[in-house]
Design a protein around this motif. Structure first.
Motif, PDB file in Angstrom:
ATOM      1  N   SER A   1       0.859  -1.281  -0.019  1.00 32.20           N
ATOM      2  CA  SER A   1       0.033   0.018  -0.204  1.00 32.20           C
ATOM      3  C   SER A   1       0.896   1.331   0.028  1.00 32.20           C
ATOM      4  CB  SER A   1      -1.015  -0.044   1.145  1.00 32.20           C
ATOM      5  OG  SER A   1      -1.755   1.278   1.201  1.00 32.20           O
ATOM      6  N   ASN A   2       1.870   1.386   0.939  1.00 36.55           N
ATOM      7  CA  ASN A   2       2.413   2.471   1.192  1.00 36.55           C
ATOM      8  C   ASN A   2       3.637   2.743   0.096  1.00 36.55           C
ATOM      9  OD1 ASN A   2       0.995   2.208   3.307  1.00 36.55           O
ATOM     10  ND2 ASN A   2       2.425   2.700   4.804  1.00 36.55           N
ATOM     11  N   MET A   3       4.297   1.874  -0.513  1.00 34.70           N
ATOM     12  CA  MET A   3       5.182   1.892  -1.539  1.00 34.70           C
ATOM     13  C   MET A   3       4.818   1.774  -2.872  1.00 34.70           C
ATOM     14  SD  MET A   3       8.526   0.649   0.834  1.00 34.70           S
ATOM     15  CE  MET A   3       9.826   1.081  -0.351  1.00 34.70           C
ATOM     16  N   VAL A   4       4.439   0.487  -3.143  1.00 32.47           N
ATOM     17  CA  VAL A   4       3.784   0.147  -4.500  1.00 32.47           C
ATOM     18  C   VAL A   4       2.813   1.199  -4.923  1.00 32.47           C
ATOM     19  CG1 VAL A   4       2.707  -1.502  -6.010  1.00 32.47           C
ATOM     20  CG2 VAL A   4       4.416  -2.305  -4.421  1.00 32.47           C
ATOM     21  N   GLY A   5       1.756   1.045  -3.825  1.00 34.92           N
ATOM     22  CA  GLY A   5       0.340   2.198  -4.179  1.00 34.92           C
ATOM     23  C   GLY A   5       1.027   3.555  -4.770  1.00 34.92           C
ATOM     24  N   PHE A   6       1.933   4.218  -3.567  1.00 31.34           N
ATOM     25  CA  PHE A   6       2.249   5.575  -3.792  1.00 31.34           C
ATOM     26  C   PHE A   6       2.907   5.657  -4.883  1.00 31.34           C
ATOM     27  CE2 PHE A   6       5.241   9.007  -2.917  1.00 31.34           C
ATOM     28  CZ  PHE A   6       4.105  10.233  -2.593  1.00 31.34           C
ATOM     29  N   LEU A   7       3.697   4.785  -5.554  1.00 32.31           N
ATOM     30  CA  LEU A   7       4.398   4.542  -6.977  1.00 32.31           C
ATOM     31  C   LEU A   7       3.298   4.987  -7.777  1.00 32.31           C
ATOM     32  CD1 LEU A   7       7.007   4.632  -8.556  1.00 32.31           C
ATOM     33  CD2 LEU A   7       6.782   2.089  -8.556  1.00 32.31           C
TER      34      LEU A   7
ATOM     35  N   LEU B   1      11.046  10.546  -0.079  1.00 31.74           N
ATOM     36  CA  LEU B   1      12.280  10.239  -1.178  1.00 31.74           C
ATOM     37  C   LEU B   1      11.655  10.179  -2.198  1.00 31.74           C
ATOM     38  CD1 LEU B   1      14.629   8.059   1.011  1.00 31.74           C
ATOM     39  CD2 LEU B   1      14.997  10.490   0.501  1.00 31.74           C
ATOM     40  N   MET B   2      10.654   9.236  -2.668  1.00 35.21           N
ATOM     41  CA  MET B   2      10.175   9.116  -3.943  1.00 35.21           C
ATOM     42  C   MET B   2       9.363  10.361  -4.738  1.00 35.21           C
ATOM     43  SD  MET B   2       8.321   5.384  -3.046  1.00 35.21           S
ATOM     44  CE  MET B   2       7.505   5.101  -4.456  1.00 35.21           C
ATOM     45  N   ALA B   3       8.829  11.075  -3.547  1.00 37.68           N
ATOM     46  CA  ALA B   3       8.209  12.086  -4.205  1.00 37.68           C
ATOM     47  C   ALA B   3       9.347  13.415  -4.604  1.00 37.68           C
ATOM     48  CB  ALA B   3       7.310  13.116  -3.220  1.00 37.68           C
ATOM     49  N   HIS B   4      10.329  13.351  -3.884  1.00 35.94           N
ATOM     50  CA  HIS B   4      11.693  14.342  -4.291  1.00 35.94           C
ATOM     51  C   HIS B   4      11.819  13.912  -5.529  1.00 35.94           C
ATOM     52  CE1 HIS B   4      15.622  15.991  -4.358  1.00 35.94           C
ATOM     53  NE2 HIS B   4      15.282  16.911  -3.476  1.00 35.94           N
TER      54      HIS B   4
ATOM     55  N   TYR C   1       9.929  22.507  -6.712  1.00 37.45           N
ATOM     56  CA  TYR C   1       8.582  21.686  -6.758  1.00 37.45           C
ATOM     57  C   TYR C   1       8.400  20.796  -5.565  1.00 37.45           C
ATOM     58  CZ  TYR C   1       8.667  23.092 -11.457  1.00 37.45           C
ATOM     59  OH  TYR C   1       8.481  24.055 -12.736  1.00 37.45           O
ATOM     60  N   TYR C   2       9.134  20.691  -4.557  1.00 40.05           N
ATOM     61  CA  TYR C   2       9.111  19.867  -3.530  1.00 40.05           C
ATOM     62  C   TYR C   2       9.223  20.271  -2.067  1.00 40.05           C
ATOM     63  CZ  TYR C   2      10.892  15.981  -0.298  1.00 40.05           C
ATOM     64  OH  TYR C   2      10.942  15.109   0.704  1.00 40.05           O
ATOM     65  N   LYS C   3       8.208  20.218  -1.295  1.00 36.18           N
ATOM     66  CA  LYS C   3       8.230  20.640   0.035  1.00 36.18           C
ATOM     67  C   LYS C   3       7.505  19.876   0.841  1.00 36.18           C
ATOM     68  CE  LYS C   3       9.290  25.200   0.759  1.00 36.18           C
ATOM     69  NZ  LYS C   3      10.060  25.489   1.487  1.00 36.18           N
ATOM     70  N   LEU C   4       7.927  20.054   2.170  1.00 36.81           N
ATOM     71  CA  LEU C   4       7.660  19.287   3.442  1.00 36.81           C
ATOM     72  C   LEU C   4       7.418  20.182   4.428  1.00 36.81           C
ATOM     73  CD1 LEU C   4      10.393  16.360   3.789  1.00 36.81           C
ATOM     74  CD2 LEU C   4       7.912  16.025   3.235  1.00 36.81           C
ATOM     75  N   TYR C   5       6.286  19.666   5.386  1.00 38.33           N
ATOM     76  CA  TYR C   5       5.819  20.510   6.429  1.00 38.33           C
ATOM     77  C   TYR C   5       5.311  19.578   7.487  1.00 38.33           C
ATOM     78  CZ  TYR C   5       5.142  24.181   3.175  1.00 38.33           C
ATOM     79  OH  TYR C   5       5.391  25.392   2.173  1.00 38.33           O
TER      80      TYR C   5
END
Length: 341
Positions: free
Chosen positions: A118-124, A177-180, A261-265
């Protein structure tokens, strides 16, 4: 805007969908309604959005809400590489809010495969769909658990988070990391939100607020880990929702250099509350004392969390501020109403 909210039957996804709808946005909610905790609560949340249980049980068929004309729901797994791209193709979303995930720190020790799926394959798959369909902004849920063994308090989004202590935390760090990577390679605007111990009405039954209340009401002992020496930045659901919706509504290039294009809060209450004080508030509202079973700290747990929310204040002029006293009362009132106590 037209927004895809994944995890729409979940605690935070339900609230985010509701507020977006009330603000005039069009929302497509997606959830697989798994059995990690009782699905009845998830169906009841969807019912509040105008989707009946019968409609929500059907896989891969879109159901339109009877309550909100601009809300539709589809039951689907994020891992579905066939139907998820088709959904993006058919709906033309402006933004995506990915709140779907296999939750729970301790459960990740028992069923690690569910977290990878869910958290890795799904996010990809979400990232690929956003990339291929030119989504203007992906907002996604991370977690305070990524801070792991970090000893610097309060936790800053600028801190190093290379030492997670649960698989759940590791999958959330991998999402960042993937989003970055996708932001850098494909100029996909992404914003990760690190949530800190969310609680409130309609909350998850596996979280402390629900577990303690349910045990006290039903004359069971509560499990107090680390012998009570825990502190958490408890954050009320309305505050979390307000932060998420503000981020969704503000296009990324309104607040960033066009090449960034990348941010974290962090989204937290910017305050660390002792577990004993939290339990006292529950006892006061229930007018009943808890029988406490004092236990050692559990694998994967951290002793203290505390969010530095300066980034959220700087870019959005926003900081969660609901006090524990108010938040606990609201939860207890909901619990009594929901269970007809």
């Amino acid at each position: 805007m037209k927004v895809l909210v994944t995890g729409a039957a979940g605690f935070i996804g339900f609230y985010v969908s509701k507020v977006l709808l009330e603000k005039g946005h069009e929302v497509v909610g997606l959830d697989n309604v798994n059995d990690y905790y009782t699905a009845d609560l998830k169906y009841d949340r969807l019912n509040e959005l105008g989707i009946s249980k019968k409609e929500a049980e059907i896989f891969k068929r879109k159901s339109v809400s009877s309550k909100y004309s601009s809300f539709a729901f589809i039951r689907m797994d994020l891992e579905d590489r066939t139907h998820l791209p088709s959904l993006f193709e058919n709906e033309s979303f402006d933004a995506v809010c990915n709140l779907a995930a296999q939750a729970g720190v301790r459960y990740s020790l028992e069923n690690p495969e569910a977290y990878v799926d869910s958290n890795m394959v799904g996010f990809l798959n979400i990232l690929e769909c956003c990339r291929n369909h030119k989504i203007k902004h992906l907002v996604y849920a991370s977690s305070s658990s990524v801070y792991g063994l970090n000893e610097k308090i309060p936790f800053s989004a600028e801190d190093n988070v290379d030492h997670p202590i649960s698989l759940y935390a590791a999958t959330k760090k991998s999402n960042e990391l993937m989003a970055h990577t996708y932001s850098h390679l494909f100029q996909l605007p992404t914003t990760g939100l690190r949530f800190f111990t969310v609680y409130g009405p309609w909350g998850r039954p596996d979280m402390a607020m629900f577990l303690f209340t349910d045990a006290i009401v039903n004359n069971r002992p509560i499990k107090v880990f680390n012998y009570g020496n825990m502190e958490r930045d408890f954050t009320y659901i309305d505050d979390i929702t307000e932060g998420v919706v503000r981020v969704i509504e503000k296009p990324i290039n309104d607040r960033l250099n066009e090449k960034e294009y990348y941010k974290l809060y962090n989204i937290g209450n910017n305050n660390s509350v002792k577990l004993s004080d939290f339990i006292n508030e529950i006892e006061n509202n229930l007018e009943k004392k808890a029988e406490k079973q004092m236990l050692p700290i559990q694998p994967g747990d951290v002793e203290r969390t505390w969010a530095d929310v300066n980034g959220l204040i700087r870019d959005y002029g926003y900081s969660p501020d609901t006090p524990i006293k108010e938040g606990v009362k609201n939860f207890i009132d909901w619990y009594r109403s929901y269970y007809k106590i």
